[in-house]
Design an enzyme around this catalytic site. Structure first.
Site, PDB file in Angstrom:
ATOM      1  N   ASN A  13       0.917  -1.217  -0.132  1.00 19.80           N
ATOM      2  CA  ASN A  13       0.145  -0.014   0.056  1.00 19.80           C
ATOM      3  C   ASN A  13       0.992   1.093  -0.024  1.00 19.80           C
ATOM      4  O   ASN A  13       1.552   1.397   1.108  1.00 19.80           O
ATOM      5  CB  ASN A  13      -0.601   0.038   1.368  1.00 19.80           C
ATOM      6  N   LYS A  15       0.066   4.493  -0.388  1.00 19.51           N
ATOM      7  CA  LYS A  15      -0.615   5.442   0.307  1.00 19.51           C
ATOM      8  C   LYS A  15      -0.350   6.652  -0.658  1.00 19.51           C
ATOM      9  O   LYS A  15      -0.490   6.590  -1.785  1.00 19.51           O
ATOM     10  CB  LYS A  15      -0.167   5.799   1.633  1.00 19.51           C
ATOM     11  N   HIS A  99      -9.539   1.341   4.872  1.00 21.26           N
ATOM     12  CA  HIS A  99      -8.248   1.455   5.538  1.00 21.26           C
ATOM     13  C   HIS A  99      -8.523   2.394   6.662  1.00 21.26           C
ATOM     14  O   HIS A  99      -9.235   3.381   6.689  1.00 21.26           O
ATOM     15  CB  HIS A  99      -7.183   1.834   4.640  1.00 21.26           C
ATOM     16  N   GLU A 101      -6.584   4.896   7.862  1.00 20.75           N
ATOM     17  CA  GLU A 101      -6.431   6.379   7.590  1.00 20.75           C
ATOM     18  C   GLU A 101      -7.525   6.876   6.971  1.00 20.75           C
ATOM     19  O   GLU A 101      -8.065   8.056   7.137  1.00 20.75           O
ATOM     20  CB  GLU A 101      -5.280   6.196   6.827  1.00 20.75           C
ATOM     21  N   GLU A 172      -5.531  -4.833  10.462  1.00 25.20           N
ATOM     22  CA  GLU A 172      -4.455  -4.062  10.763  1.00 25.20           C
ATOM     23  C   GLU A 172      -4.822  -3.291  12.273  1.00 25.20           C
ATOM     24  O   GLU A 172      -5.483  -2.261  12.310  1.00 25.20           O
ATOM     25  CB  GLU A 172      -4.769  -2.726   9.477  1.00 25.20           C
ATOM     26  N   GLY A 178       2.827   1.738  10.903  1.00 22.95           N
ATOM     27  CA  GLY A 178       3.754   2.953  10.837  1.00 22.95           C
ATOM     28  C   GLY A 178       4.620   3.032  12.128  1.00 22.95           C
ATOM     29  O   GLY A 178       5.272   3.932  12.572  1.00 22.95           O
ATOM     30  N   SER A 218       3.474  -2.467  10.292  1.00 21.47           N
ATOM     31  CA  SER A 218       4.699  -2.440  10.562  1.00 21.47           C
ATOM     32  C   SER A 218       5.460  -3.734  10.167  1.00 21.47           C
ATOM     33  O   SER A 218       6.456  -4.398  10.825  1.00 21.47           O
ATOM     34  CB  SER A 218       5.021  -2.451  12.048  1.00 21.47           C
TER      35      SER A 218
END
Ligand code: PEP
Length: 257
Positions: A13, A15, A99, A101, A172, A178, A218
């Site tokens: 991904n 992003k 997702h 985000e 996730e 991250g 991660s």
């Protein structure tokens, strides 16, 4: 010949990266040049890149093309949105949906996620449905509840026939994205089993078996193998590490061995 049930999915991904098409080509070409080392009918490697770059890449290459979002309507006055037909026409096979985000920064709700999954399936592409808890929810012992809600609402009014051989689910945990931290493999395995239990309540055994569950958060070439091998999951969703060609290829190669 590897059975679909045994296939491992390695999904990158990107992003909102990289900043230019030139940079995207450099990364993708390096991956494709290494593709012969990744070739295996056991592995499906996918890169979900920004919409803008998609039509510049070969959808028939070793690495499949994915998008990071779509809109649920097929056409009309929806400024800034992209339809499933537009994505399919440039060769997109997979679409990340829900997702964290997008849920956090764009206010995407479970209802929207449900509409997007339907549009993705109607468009003939495979949705990668993301679910996962925040650190606060985890600390309050609510992780299971959150995942149950996200899954049940995302799959509302979607039939067995719609998702057979199409749906993928990515666990996730938001706090792992991250952050350089991952849950223990036992924790991931536990969530994998919970997801299977929810799917088996909603659908038949065939759907449980035909729905790969991936882990994301991660992932690196150092931890990738255990995150699949020790958890019984069927692949990985990879953010940061998928922007470095060598690292992404290194991850895929761990599963080709
Ligand atoms: C992601 O955002 O889907 C993700 C898994 O990111 P990272 O690998 O960078 O944690």
């Amino acid at each position: 010949m590897t059975q679909e049930k045994e296939k491992i999915y390695i999904v990158g991904n990107w992003k909102m990266n990289p900043p230019s098409l030139d940079d995207a080509e450099t990364i993708f070409d390096e991956m494709e040049n290494d593709a012969y080392r990744m070739r295996s009918d056991k592995i499906e490697a996918v890169i979900c890149m920004p919409y803008l770059f998609l039509s510049d890449f070969d959808a028939k290459g070793e690495i499949k093309l994915g998008a990071q979002n779509l809109f649920w309507e097929s056409r009309g006055a929806y400024t800034g949105e992209i339809s499933s037909e537009m994505l399919r026409k440039v060769g997109v096979k997979y679409v990340i949906i829900g997702h964290s985000e997008r849920r956090k920064y764009l206010g995407e709700t479970d209802e929207m996620v449900n509409l997007k999954i339907k549009a993705c399936l109607d468009g003939g592409m495979r949705p990668i449905l993301c679910v996962g808890e925040t650190l606060e929810e985890r600390k309050r012992g609510e992780a299971g509840e959150v995942i149950i809600r996200q899954l049940e609402q995302a799959l509302q009014d979607i039939t067995e026939k719609d998702i057979y051989g199409k749906l993928l689910i990515a666990y996730e945990p938001i706090w792992a994205i991250g952050s350089g931290t991952t849950p223990s493999t036992d924790d991931i395995m536990g969530v994998g089993l919970l997801i299977k239990k929810i799917i088996s309540k909603l659908y038949s055994r065939e759907i449980v078996d035909s729905t790969p569950i991936l882990y994301g958060g991660s992932v690196t070439s150092q931890n990738c193998f255990d995150l699949v091998d020790k958890t019984g999951l069927r692949g990985l969703l990879i953010g940061g590490a998928s922007l470095e060609a060598r690292e992404f290829v290194g991850i895929v190669k761990e599963f080709v061995k």
